[in-house]
Scaffold this motif. Structure first.
Motif, PDB file in Angstrom:
ATOM      1  N   GLN A 151       7.681   4.604   3.679  1.00 42.67           N
ATOM      2  CA  GLN A 151       8.042   5.233   2.642  1.00 42.67           C
ATOM      3  C   GLN A 151       8.217   7.023   2.394  1.00 42.67           C
ATOM      4  OE1 GLN A 151       9.220   4.181  -0.090  1.00 42.67           O
ATOM      5  NE2 GLN A 151       8.625   2.188   0.307  1.00 42.67           N
ATOM      6  N   HIS A 152       9.348   7.304   1.813  1.00 45.84           N
ATOM      7  CA  HIS A 152       9.217   8.804   1.747  1.00 45.84           C
ATOM      8  C   HIS A 152       9.546   9.294   0.849  1.00 45.84           C
ATOM      9  CE1 HIS A 152      11.726  12.599   2.967  1.00 45.84           C
ATOM     10  NE2 HIS A 152      11.105  12.274   4.310  1.00 45.84           N
ATOM     11  N   ILE A 153       8.576  10.918   0.932  1.00 48.81           N
ATOM     12  CA  ILE A 153       8.682  11.158  -0.463  1.00 48.81           C
ATOM     13  C   ILE A 153       9.153  12.324  -0.551  1.00 48.81           C
ATOM     14  CG2 ILE A 153       7.496  11.938  -2.276  1.00 48.81           C
ATOM     15  CD1 ILE A 153       5.293  10.472  -1.720  1.00 48.81           C
ATOM     16  N   ILE A 172       0.597  -1.204  -0.313  1.00 45.47           N
ATOM     17  CA  ILE A 172      -0.234  -0.255  -0.190  1.00 45.47           C
ATOM     18  C   ILE A 172       0.802   1.283  -0.143  1.00 45.47           C
ATOM     19  CG2 ILE A 172      -1.300   1.005   1.584  1.00 45.47           C
ATOM     20  CD1 ILE A 172      -2.716  -1.008   2.437  1.00 45.47           C
ATOM     21  N   VAL A 173       2.071   1.313   0.969  1.00 45.72           N
ATOM     22  CA  VAL A 173       3.089   2.553   1.212  1.00 45.72           C
ATOM     23  C   VAL A 173       3.233   2.912  -0.233  1.00 45.72           C
ATOM     24  CG1 VAL A 173       2.901   2.372   3.272  1.00 45.72           C
ATOM     25  CG2 VAL A 173       4.548   1.207   2.269  1.00 45.72           C
ATOM     26  N   LEU A 174       4.211   1.294  -1.018  1.00 44.65           N
ATOM     27  CA  LEU A 174       4.019   2.486  -2.462  1.00 44.65           C
ATOM     28  C   LEU A 174       3.633   2.240  -3.156  1.00 44.65           C
ATOM     29  CD1 LEU A 174       7.552   1.616  -3.882  1.00 44.65           C
ATOM     30  CD2 LEU A 174       6.316  -0.665  -4.209  1.00 44.65           C
ATOM     31  N   ILE A 179       7.329  14.449   2.791  1.00 42.32           N
ATOM     32  CA  ILE A 179       5.924  13.607   2.722  1.00 42.32           C
ATOM     33  C   ILE A 179       6.601  12.202   3.039  1.00 42.32           C
ATOM     34  CG2 ILE A 179       3.537  12.157   1.969  1.00 42.32           C
ATOM     35  CD1 ILE A 179       4.277  14.257  -0.265  1.00 42.32           C
ATOM     36  N   LYS A 180       5.190  11.257   4.908  1.00 43.82           N
ATOM     37  CA  LYS A 180       6.229  10.528   5.588  1.00 43.82           C
ATOM     38  C   LYS A 180       5.004   9.380   5.415  1.00 43.82           C
ATOM     39  CE  LYS A 180       7.173  10.379   9.552  1.00 43.82           C
ATOM     40  NZ  LYS A 180       7.724  10.912  10.977  1.00 43.82           N
ATOM     41  N   ILE A 181       4.716   8.311   4.115  1.00 40.97           N
ATOM     42  CA  ILE A 181       3.898   7.218   4.382  1.00 40.97           C
ATOM     43  C   ILE A 181       4.441   5.822   5.194  1.00 40.97           C
ATOM     44  CG2 ILE A 181       2.404   6.369   2.677  1.00 40.97           C
ATOM     45  CD1 ILE A 181       3.076   8.107   0.648  1.00 40.97           C
TER      46      ILE A 181
END
Length: 655
Positions: free
Chosen positions: A600-602, A571-573, A586-588
């Motif tokens: 995941q980190h954007i 999901i996070v990917l 953005i931190k997911i």
């Protein structure tokens, strides 16, 4: 007198002209058509001549792709119901989705007239699906019949759904004729298949018919055996009327519901006043008839033992319930024993693409679900998509077919969420139990999952599965089942080349890709069938998806604790791939309780829009800022970042 003679002469010539034009067109490829077929083309059929002794009600049951629809084509040709033609392919599969996929998904009834030894018999055939996801269609078809043709592919032999359908017929105390199909194939193993039928079903090899439905070889023997070996319905015309409703479909052409019925006792005619056992409502019969390819044909009446349809003055789609018993008003009768409706196993949210179209969307869902007793519908809502329906299905293919029919037959563009199963949880606390109405809750929607602090235990649905595979693939399949938390119950060899594995498996582990993996490993020769086995205690958790510490409710997921990390990473990917970079990081995260299982980190943009400007007119900077603001307005706001609606859809529709 001359005027009357002239009118009579004109009418006769007109009738002969119609006869010359219509009959050759309708049967241009036919040879030696029975006279009854021509009579049926010109006038309504009188049904009173067909006593129960001259009626045979039967269905064709088999595993998927064993040739049921092809055999039905040949039987229709032999009885003159359709002309003989090479173009006759799956004529009873009328749905677009059936022709596109090459499988039967909807049971279809048709009547045939067969002359045999100076008698004309009425044969009522119901062609049934072969996939496990449409077992409801098979169950209700069997309820309208007294016998069945068990069709087995000579090359494939007995497969999982062959066994399941045979057991359904046995539960209904039916007479069964075994037929081996595709004997013309080079890879056909007829003798092996005969031994399998004898050992697995206990049927005598002397009574097994060997055919090629594609070429019509020996298909006439089936009609003879149907008349001579299968029993007629044991019903009475003189008894009080009882109609068993085994199917129904909404017809936009007549703006009413066509109700498929099996007449067990009595006689029903147009104008009769009838009542429903389930609802207690009263109706007037407007029309009676039988199903003849390609259309239904109106009759004067339907008598005990007949299978056909009635049209009533029903006001609402919901007035017709499959499994109901209709009877004459004011006459007290016992309801007919209905068939067991399987429980919905897979659940998904359906939402209209445009929320303003919800009323049309709801009406389309109701009409499509009218003749599909396997679906369960509950209104729901989603923060991202608004009002919709939470629908339960018998399996993933069932869901795909329903969705495809919704789009092709009703022109509905829908958003479908990722399918899941219904879990159970026991809660504690008198106030909590009072608020929820029970201490045991069955929940398929993650948004309705109670707080972890009040949950005492969780349970998940379990199925008993049968896997039929070539023996050389059995060790690999057992490893896969072990990985999916399966427990081996029984293993035995049907013959020297095939093995039957019986497993207890969590439903959540098989509804997604188990079928595909099984087919891939066994090169298409492995088959799988399963049945519900209730709930067992398990470790079910609710996974929360957070973006910059803010939870996104619509992306929450229920799953087993062992699968949580894999699901969370997926999901996070997917979110990272569909969320645009912002001016800040953005931190997911995927969380279970307080633990972070996947993240995941954007990275943010490192320069602002005015970084390249060194003085000059201020309007240049203002244009860039305005362009940036317009881009943000097109995005949907969740937490403190901009997430497009398409990103949420991509996650909910993940594979």
């Amino acid at each position: 007198m001359q005027s009357c003679s002239f009118v009579s002469l004109v009418c006769q010539r007109a009738f002969r002209s119609l006869y010359r034009i219509y009959i050759p067109y309708r049967f241009q490829h036919a040879e030696n058509q029975p006279t009854l077929v021509v009579e049926r083309a010109l006038r309504s059929i009188k049904m009173d001549a067909f006593e129960t002794s001259l009626v045979r009600n039967f269905c064709i049951i088999a595993h998927v792709d064993h040739g049921k629809s092809t055999l039905a084509d040949r039987l229709l040709e032999l009885t003159g119901a359709i002309p003989k033609s090479k173009e006759n392919r799956q004529v009873l599969d009328k749905l677009d989705v059936e022709r596109e996929r090459g499988i039967t998904v909807k049971a279809a009834a048709v009547s045939m007239f067969y002359p045999h030894k100076n008698q004309t018999y009425l044969l009522n055939l119901i062609d049934t699906p072969g996939h496990v996801d449409f077992s409801t269609e098979v169950a209700r078809s069997l309820s309208a019949c007294q016998s069945a043709i068990l069709l087995v592919d000579a090359a494939q032999g007995i497969q999982a759904q062959t066994v399941a359908n045979f057991l359904l017929a046995c539960d209904s105390f039916m007479e069964v004729i075994a037929v081996i199909n595709k004997i013309d194939l080079k890879e056909a193993k007829v003798e092996r298949t005969i031994r399998q039928i004898e050992s697995e079903f206990g049927l005598s090899s002397k009574n097994i018919i060997q055919i090629s439905a594609k070429h019509g070889t020996n298909c006439g023997m089936i009609l003879e055996q149907i008349v001579e070996q299968l029993p007629p319905p044991n019903y009475s015309r003189t008894g009080p009327l009882r109609l068993f409703v085994f199917d129904s479909v909404y017809s936009s052409a007549i703006n009413s519901t066509i109700i498929n019925v099996a007449v067990t006792d009595g006689i029903v005619r147009a104008g009769d006043k009838i009542s429903s056992k389930l609802s207690g409502k009263n109706y007037t019969v407007l029309e009676t008839g039988i199903f003849m390819y390609p259309d239904r044909v109106k009759t004067d009446a339907l008598y005990a033992g007949h299978v056909g349809y009635i049209i009533c003055d029903t006001k609402h789609i919901q007035d017709t319930v499959v499994g109901d018993t209709f009877y004459h008003q004011g006459v007290n009768v016992e309801p007919l024993q209905t068939f067991k409706v399987p429980k919905a196993m897979v659940f998904a949210g359906f939402f209209p693409f445009e929320e303003a179209q919800y009323n049309i969307f709801e009406q389309s869902i109701e009409r499509l679900a009218l003749n599909d007793t396997g679906v369960r519908i509950v209104p729901t809502s989603n923060p991202a998509f608004g009002k919709g329906m939470r629908i339960g299905f018998l399996g993933l293919l069932h869901m795909e077919i329903f969705n495809q029919r919704l789009q092709s037959e009703f022109a509905q563009q829908v958003i479908t969420t990722f399918p899941g199963v219904a879990y159970q949880c026991r809660i504690v606390g008198k106030d909590n139990i009072k608020d929820h109405g029970s201490d045991l809750l069955t929940i398929s929607d993650p948004l309705k999952w109670p707080d972890t602090n009040i949950i005492r235990e969780t349970l998940e649905p379990i199925v008993h599965g049968q896997i039929l595979t070539p023996t050389q693939f059995a060790p690999i399949i057992k490893l896969i089942c072990d990985e999916r938390r399966g427990v081996l119950i029984e293993e035995y060899c049907i013959d020297d080349k095939r093995t039957l594995l019986k497993y207890k498996l969590p439903l959540a582990e098989i509804v997604y890709d188990f079928f595909d993996q099984l087919k891939q490993i066994t090169s298409g020769y492995g088959t799988f069938d399963y049945e519900d086995s209730g709930y067992e205690k398990s470790n079910i958790v609710k996974m929360r998806i957070c973006i910059n510490q803010e939870e996104i409710d619509e992306l929450s997921v229920l799953c087993h604790a062992k699968r949580a990390r894999v699901v969370g990473q997926e999901i996070v990917l997917k979110l990272k791939e569909n969320i645009d970079r912002q001016q800040y990081a953005i931190k997911i995260e995927a969380k279970v309780h307080s633990s972070i299982l996947a993240k995941q980190h954007i990275a943010p943009y490192k320069k602002d829009v005015g970084a390249k400007l060194y003085g000059g007119d201020k309007t240049r900077l203002m244009k860039l800022i305005k362009r940036q603001e317009e881009g943000k307005e097109r995005m949907r706001s969740i937490a403190n970042i901009q997430v497009p609606r398409e990103a949420i859809i991509a996650v909910l529709k993940r594979k």
